[in-house]
Every structure is written in structure tokens, then in C-alpha cells.
Design an enzyme around this catalytic site. Structure first.
Site, PDB file in Angstrom:
ATOM      1  N   GLY A 271      90.961 -20.979  73.599  1.00  0.00           N
ATOM      2  CA  GLY A 271      91.289 -22.221  74.275  1.00  0.00           C
ATOM      3  C   GLY A 271      91.470 -23.378  73.321  1.00  0.00           C
ATOM      4  O   GLY A 271      92.294 -24.277  73.553  1.00  0.00           O
ATOM      5  N   ASP A 272      90.717 -23.395  72.227  1.00  0.00           N
ATOM      6  CA  ASP A 272      90.864 -24.451  71.230  1.00  0.00           C
ATOM      7  C   ASP A 272      92.234 -24.390  70.556  1.00  0.00           C
ATOM      8  O   ASP A 272      92.884 -25.416  70.333  1.00  0.00           O
ATOM      9  CB  ASP A 272      89.777 -24.315  70.158  1.00  0.00           C
ATOM     10  CG  ASP A 272      88.424 -24.801  70.645  1.00  0.00           C
ATOM     11  OD1 ASP A 272      88.391 -25.616  71.581  1.00  0.00           O
ATOM     12  OD2 ASP A 272      87.398 -24.370  70.087  1.00  0.00           O
ATOM     13  N   ILE A 273      92.669 -23.185  70.224  1.00  0.00           N
ATOM     14  CA  ILE A 273      93.959 -23.025  69.563  1.00  0.00           C
ATOM     15  C   ILE A 273      95.090 -23.464  70.496  1.00  0.00           C
ATOM     16  O   ILE A 273      96.023 -24.174  70.088  1.00  0.00           O
ATOM     17  CB  ILE A 273      94.170 -21.559  69.133  1.00  0.00           C
ATOM     18  CG1 ILE A 273      93.082 -21.139  68.124  1.00  0.00           C
ATOM     19  CG2 ILE A 273      95.555 -21.363  68.533  1.00  0.00           C
ATOM     20  CD1 ILE A 273      93.108 -21.879  66.832  1.00  0.00           C
TER      21      ILE A 273
END
Length: 502
Positions: A271-273
Site C-alpha cells: 500500500g505504501d508503494i
């Protein structure tokens, strides 16, 4: 002054005049004239004609003219020496072509992965990214032992593999942003930045005194990117989240596992990427908008929505059929066989997918079961799924004595999608495709030494390189304050003595 400013400060009055602690900022050059941007075009350089001619596929020389200083070209011979104008010396080497974001300054208030991944993309493509750090609010990827990801001791903030990979091509300044004086320094840096990026919870910037209205007062055309977990509005806007929470909340976790009772989840911060990629794209759109209109933007990015927008067919199937999706392991709803199969060596596997009946017939020939191509039990996806166990056993019997790379090559030659299951070491050390395209690039860190970074999958002009290693903590503090905010040595030393530059 437009909203958000502290009491007692008039429009355009620098922080220094208020407190007497900081110097007067150098006047900032306005880049907006009315509603249009004034762009200064570079003068025609000595290589302009040649470069443009190469782009057109023609000769750089005009009819009747030579290529040296506009004079007719003479015959080549012993007298033909270096071009005049350089004191008899050869002309200097051509400057490397500019990167797409050169001249754009980004103030990076991010931490961990989502925000730093966004700003790394911008830095890789030429932006001057200044990362604001503090020992009072340390980035876990620098200081937390469990996120250090290095071979040596995990107590040195400058040797963290995690931090050094995602913060290359940036500069670092240490600043106590919990003190009034530190916030005044931050205001001066914001006033000289094109873009500011943060991935705090939704209320943090406002509590610091830097809501969007205040940012616009400091710089009217600033582009402000907030990357909170759920956005700045809505009933959950104040929630704190990490990538695994976002993956669960958007439905990705529910689709990952062997069955509804054996959900595995997403271990890595996917999700961060995704959020970082979306934020970088939004910055490019906002810069284009500013070039055309002279106006900045507040980009209110919700990491929850960034991930939800990637759920695609899973959402469509659930809304269209009324049945929520469930994890099905390595199987596929419309392809069979579809899975990973053991190969020669410990924990070596190959992924294989038969998209249709043609792939199935080719697969049968490769695994030496040609009679199955005409077997009525296997003449449809539904039939092959009903008989998944004997098919998997036959494929495994063929793959197990062979290296995964050989299995993949034989199936690919037959037109069947296949590929070895790689781990991180495989990607860096043995993957022939990544090696041929020089995806991993070498960088040298002043404390860690040389190591490989993943490159950029986007190639705009020159390939991405590690122009500068990830910064040592606060290594660029003096240079940033001097060159961007216009502080003199005495002021910098006074700030350091007061504990503001920590």
C-alpha cells in the site's frame, strides 16, 4: 495576508523581523505574472545546431556554410585544429542533458515508506529534494533496529539499508520542528520550495501552523501533497494507519491466502508503494497545471483510496455477482492449470498459466502428455479445474527434475506463460533480463560503501542513476540554510547552539 499567519505578522514580513532570532530572507522571485508563467529560454549554445539536426536526422550545416562558428568549412588537413574561442584548447565536454524535474525544489517532510517513495521518484528525475529530519521525531527506517535491514550493527542511523535505498538522490537537514524557532526556519524553507510532501495524520500540519492557507501565504503557487491514511475529510480522517492496515481495509488482505479461513495477508508494504506512485503522478499533474495557470494545488491523497483504486476486477466481480471474492491460493477463476510447481533444488518453483485451450494443448506436448490434449475430461477450463489434482501431479513429475529457468524457457518457446519464482537475491544476482537492462544501479555511500539500488522502470532520457547517496543525518543542514534560506554562518551557529538544528 491570507489566513493562517501568526498574530502580529503583516503580509510579507519575514520571521526574522518578528523574533530577531533569524535573518531577513532574501526576496523571493515571483514566477507568476498575472495568470501566466514567465519562462526564460536558454540562449542558443554551441551545440544547439548539431543537437537539433540529429533530432531531425539532417546535417547541422546550413547550405553554403560550414559547421565551425558560422564560417565556410575549409578542407580537412593538418591545419584544421581546435575551434577558435577556447585559447587553442578543445571545447569543453557537452553538459549531460537536463533531467525532467531539474529546477524543481521539493521539501520532504515524509517518513517510513509511502512519502519517501514518492519523493525518491521526484529526486531520481532531477528534483532537488530536501528531507527535513529530527532526532526528536526520528524516522523509524533510520533508527528502529527492526527496520534497519543491514548486515552490520543496527544502531547507526546512517547505515540503514531501508533508509538508504528509499532516500537516495536527496539532501538532509536536521531541524527541531517542535520549537517555535524551528518552525520559523521551516517557514523560510517552505517559502522557497515548489512542492512540499508529507505523510502525517491529517491534523498534524494544521497543528504545526502550516495548513494550506498558511502555505499559500508563504508561497502562493506552492504545491502541497498530503498523504494521510484516509484523507483530510470523512469520518475516519483522523485515523492512523500503516500499509498493512490499508491493505486490509481495501479488501486486498481478504483475497490473499488459501481460503476464507486461511487468509495470509500482504507482508510487504504494498500500500505504501501504491500511494507513493499515485502521489508522484499527482505532483507531475500539479506542476503542469501550475505551468499553464500559475496556480498551485493542495493534493489531498488518501492511501485508502489509492489502494482501493487498484482492486479492479475483484470489486467488479463482487458488485456484479453479489458474491464477495475469496482467496483461492495460486488458482485463477478463468485459467487452468494455473499455479506454481516445484523444480530442481531446495525451494525452487516455476509459475505456469494456461490461458486457454491452445495453451493447454501446448502444455500437454511439452510435459510429454500429448494424449491429454484430446481427452474430453480436460477439454474446458471447468473440466481441468475439476481434475486439478492429477494435472498438477503430472506437471510436477515433469518440472521437479529440471531447473526453474529451463522449465520457463521450454514453456515460453511453446507460447505458454511461465516464469521462475524469484527471491530478492535472485533478482539482484542472477535475473538475466534485469541484468541486461541494467535495472540495478551502483551507488557508493560514505559509510556503507558500494551497493546496488533498484533503478527506475521509467526511462525518460538518460537512465536513472544514483547521483548522490542517501544523505547522512543532517549532512546538508548548513548548505541548505545558506543557499536556500539565505542564512549567514553566525545565524546558523546560533541556531545550532540553541539546539534547533538537531
Amino acid at each position: 495576508m491570507v489566513g493562517g499567519g501568526p498574530p502580529g505578522r503583516t503580509a510579507g514580513e519575514p520571521a526574522a523581523q518578528r523574533s530577531g532570532f533569524l535573518p531577513r530572507r532574501r526576496p523571493r522571485r515571483c514566477c507568476v505574472a498575472g495568470s501566466r508563467i514567465r519562462i526564460r529560454l536558454p540562449r542558443r549554445g554551441p551545440d544547439t545546431g548539431t543537437t537539433c539536426a540529429r533530432a531531425r536526422g539532417t546535417s547541422a550545416a546550413r547550405p553554403g556554410r560550414g559547421t565551425a562558428g558560422g564560417r565556410r568549412a575549409g578542407p580537412a588537413g593538418p591545419r584544421a585544429g581546435p575551434r577558435r574561442g577556447y585559447g587553442g584548447r578543445a571545447p569543453p565536454p557537452a553538459r549531460p542533458p537536463p533531467r525532467p524535474l531539474e529546477g524543481i525544489r521539493v521539501l520532504d517532510l515524509t517518513w517510513v515508506l509511502a512519502g519517501p517513495y514518492c519523493t525518491r521518484i521526484l529526486a531520481d528525475h532531477g528534483a532537488d529534494v530536501v528531507k527535513v529530519e529530527s532526532r526528536g521525531r526520528p524516522d523509524p527506517t533510520r533508527f528502529a533496529p527492526f527496520m534497519h535491514l543491514s548486515r552490520g550493527p543496527h544502531d547507526d542511523p546512517d547505515t540503514s539499508g531501508y533508509f538508504n535505498d528509499v532516500n537516495r538522490n536527496k539532501r538532509s537537514i536536521t531541524l527541531d520542528t517542535r520549537s517555535p524557532e524551528g518552525l520559523e526556519v521551516l517557514a523560510d524553507l517552505l517559502a522557497h520550495s515548489d512542492v512540499v510532501v508529507e505523510n502525517f495524520s491529517s491534523t498534524v500540519m494544521t497543528k504545526m501552523g502550516f495548513g494550506y492557507e498558511r502555505l499559500c501565504a508563504l508561497r502562493p503557487d506552492i504545491i502541497y501533497v498530503s498523504m494521510s491514511g484516509t484523507g483530510h475529510t470523512g469520518p475516519h480522517s483522523g485515523w492512523v494507519s500503516y500499509a498493512d492496515i490499508v491493505s486490509a481495509a481495501t479488501g486486498l488482505t481478504a483475497l490473499t491466502g488459501w481460503s476464507a479461513d486461511e487468509v495470509v495477508g500482504v507482508i510487504y508494504g504494498h500500500g505504501d508503494i501504491v500511494a507513493g506512485l499515485q502521489a508522484a503522478t499527482a505532483v507531475l499533474a500539479a506542476l503542469d497545471h501550475r505551468d499553464r495557470t500559475g496556480r498551485g494545488q493542495h493534493i489531498d491523497l488518501s492511501q485508502l483510496e489509492a489502494m482501493a483504486s487498484h482492486m479492479g476486477a475483484a470489486v467488479l466481480r463482487a458488485t456484479g455477482s453479489g458474491r464477495p471474492g475469496e482467496p483461492i491460493g495460486n488458482a485463477h477463476p478463468t485459467m487452468a492449470p494455473h499455479g506454481v510447481f516445484p523444480c530442481l533444488g531446495p525451494d525452487r518453483w516455476c509459475a505456469i498459466a494456461a490461458r486457454d485451450d491452445t495453451d493447454w494443448r501446448q502444455l500437454c506436448a511439452v510435459i510429454e502428455r500429448p494424449e491429454w490434449a484430446a481427452d474430453s475430461r480436460f477439454d474446458s477450463v471447468a473440466g481441468r479445474r475439476r481434475h486439478a489434482e492429477p494435472i498438477a501431479a503430472a506437471i510436477t513429475e515433469w518440472t521437479r527434475p529440471l531447473p526453474a529457468e529451463l522449465v520457463s524457457e521450454r514453456l515460453q518457446r511453446a507460447g505458454v506463460p511461465a516464469g521462475p519464482v524469484r527471491n530478492g537475491r535472485d533478482l539482484v544476482e542472477t535475473d538475466p533480463q534485469l541484468r541486461a537492462r541494467e535495472f540495478y544501479v551502483r551507488g557508493v555511500h560514505p559509510k556503507v560503501g558500494a551497493f546496488l539500488h533498484e533503478g527506475s522502470p521509467i526511462r525518460v532520457g538518460e537512465p536513472v542513476t544514483v547521483r548522490r547517496a542517501a544523505p547522512l543525518l543532517g549532512a546538508d543542514t548548513d548548505a541548505v540554510l545558506r543557499d536556500i534560506a539565505g542564512y549567514g554562518p553566525e545565524t546558523i551557529e546560533r541556531l545550532r547552539a540553541a539546539g534547533i538544528l538537531t
